[in-house]
Design an enzyme around this catalytic site. Structure first.
Site, PDB file in Angstrom:
ATOM      1  N   ASP A  28       0.870  -1.176   0.000  1.00 51.84           N
ATOM      2  CA  ASP A  28       0.000   0.000   0.000  1.00 51.84           C
ATOM      3  C   ASP A  28       0.909   1.230   0.000  1.00 51.84           C
ATOM      4  O   ASP A  28       2.089   1.141   0.381  1.00 51.84           O
ATOM      5  CB  ASP A  28      -0.874  -0.035   1.270  1.00 51.84           C
ATOM      6  CG  ASP A  28      -1.659   1.226   1.440  1.00 51.84           C
ATOM      7  OD1 ASP A  28      -2.308   1.634   0.474  1.00 51.84           O
ATOM      8  OD2 ASP A  28      -1.612   1.816   2.515  1.00 51.84           O
ATOM      9  N   ASP A  30      -0.282   5.278   0.419  1.00 52.70           N
ATOM     10  CA  ASP A  30      -0.631   6.331   1.393  1.00 52.70           C
ATOM     11  C   ASP A  30      -0.680   5.742   2.805  1.00 52.70           C
ATOM     12  O   ASP A  30      -1.376   4.768   3.045  1.00 52.70           O
ATOM     13  CB  ASP A  30      -2.018   6.923   1.080  1.00 52.70           C
ATOM     14  CG  ASP A  30      -1.995   7.783  -0.185  1.00 52.70           C
ATOM     15  OD1 ASP A  30      -3.045   7.891  -0.837  1.00 52.70           O
ATOM     16  OD2 ASP A  30      -0.917   8.304  -0.531  1.00 52.70           O
TER      17      ASP A  30
HETATM   18  O1  LIG Z   1      -9.374   8.339  -0.135  1.00 52.59           O
HETATM   19  C1  LIG Z   1      -8.614   7.646  -0.762  1.00 52.59           C
HETATM   20  O2  LIG Z   1      -8.682   7.494  -2.001  1.00 52.59           O
HETATM   21  C2  LIG Z   1      -7.632   6.837   0.043  1.00 52.59           C
HETATM   22  O3  LIG Z   1      -7.570   7.252   1.339  1.00 52.59           O
HETATM   23  C3  LIG Z   1      -6.209   6.870  -0.318  1.00 52.59           C
HETATM   24  O4  LIG Z   1      -5.883   7.463  -1.431  1.00 52.59           O
HETATM   25  C4  LIG Z   1      -5.692   5.466  -0.066  1.00 52.59           C
HETATM   26  O5  LIG Z   1      -4.540   5.223  -0.724  1.00 52.59           O
HETATM   27  P1  LIG Z   1      -3.708   3.915  -0.280  1.00 52.59           P
HETATM   28  O6  LIG Z   1      -3.547   3.997   1.216  1.00 52.59           O
HETATM   29  O7  LIG Z   1      -4.515   2.710  -0.712  1.00 52.59           O
HETATM   30  O8  LIG Z   1      -2.392   4.082  -1.029  1.00 52.59           O
HETATM   31 MG   LIG Z   2      -2.927   3.372   2.898  1.00 55.16          MG
END
Ligand SMILES: O=C(O)[C@H](O)[C@H](O)COP(=O)(O)O
Ligand SMILES: [Mg+2]
Length: 304
Positions: A28, A30
């Protein structure tokens, strides 16, 4: 009481056993690698360590604001080498689903986009036509003519058969009104993902899931969500890399997306990282259903 996850932080032997268990790590982004544009320290070195040990790395993000190539640019700017084939974002997952799985018959297969350029780029890459998205014509207050044109349908594109809702930094009343009218006329309701919050700058902002809530509230419909924890995304990744799920590990900061994605995908392991959304109290709570196999305080703890 099921045993809780193994805390790897500071456990050198445990870390070594953990890394040796897996051939591929689904990362992952973010909340794990970075928060917004702030890279967590030790991220580059940790990924380098895994690659030096011959581990395959795939970046799997629910953030639909960027395309795979946008993400590759961000990874490069953060000092993280990657190739675009190692990147799976929910915009790409959604475009694949629309173009290759849903495959609505033309001409009613156009998409009304509530979201940013990442979705538009990936829809284009799959030859899917769309309206809305970053079109500046939608970035304004609603007018009396809009009410009239939406009510009688003259402002709507008759070939829109899908509403795709993602993270939209410019959401407004006019955009939501268009989306609702398409749904009210039978368009399929899809979401790139339903994360409630976006971790950024060490705090939280509205996530994609909080953009589609008004439409859920108005229609009573739940969208088909195409990012984590949807197994459609896992199947696409497995299809591309032909990996053995038993030697794959999902690394994420959210229990309800990343860890659930890994558990439901029956991967060999899941590692929670405490620098994003979820806290250990969530899986320690009575009746908790999503419990990772392992956890670390921060990703760089894997360097021992
Ligand atoms: O709101 C969103 O799209 C998500 O919080 C965010 O972008 C998640 O990203 P990830 O943690 O899957 O990289
Ligand atoms: Mg994330």
């Amino acid at each position: 009481m099921a045993p809780g996850p193994k805390h790897l932080t500071g456990d050198q032997a445990g870390i070594s056993d953990f890394i040796n268990k897996f051939d591929i790590f689904l990362f992952d982004c973010d909340g794990v690698l970075w928060t917004g544009d702030h890279l967590f320290s030790g991220t580059v070195e940790t990924l380098e360590l895994l690659r030096a040990k011959g581990k395959k790395i795939v970046f799997v993000t629910n953030n639909s604001t960027k395309s795979r190539s946008d993400y590759q640019k961000k990874l490069t700017s953060m000092g993280i080498p990657s190739n675009v084939d190692e990147i799976f974002a929910s915009a790409y997952s959604s475009a694949i689903y629309i173009a290759r799985i849903l495959k609505l018959p033309a001409p009613k297969n156009k998409v009304y986009v509530l979201g940013e350029s990442g979705i538009e780029t990936e829809l284009k890459s799959e030859g899917v036509e769309f309206v809305g998205g970053t079109d500046p014509a939608f970035r304004r207050d609603i007018t009396p003519e809009d009410y009239t044109g939406l009510a009688d349908g003259s402002l709507l594109d008759e070939n829109v058969g899908i509403v795709l809702a993602g993270l939209d930094f410019h959401v407004n009343y006019l955009k939501l009104s268009h989306a609702y009218q398409y749904l009210a006329r039978g368009a399929k309701f899809l979401a790139t993902n339903t994360d409630s919050t976006l971790p950024s700058n060490h705090t939280f902002f509205p996530g994609a899931g909080s953009i589609s809530i008004p439409l859920i509230n108005m229609t009573g419909q739940q969208p088909i969500a195409l990012g984590k924890p949807s197994q459609a995304m896992m199947d696409s990744i497995e299809g591309k890399f032909q990996f053995d799920r038993k030697t794959a590990c999902m690394v994420g900061d959210r229990l309800d997306t990343d860890i659930k994605f890994g558990l439901e995908g029956k991967l060999g392991g899941t590692l929670a990282v405490l620098t994003g959304v979820s806290k250990k109290e969530e899986w320690e709570a009575e009746g908790a259903e999503v419990i990772p196999h392992y956890y670390v305080d921060k990703l760089s703890d894997l360097r021992g």
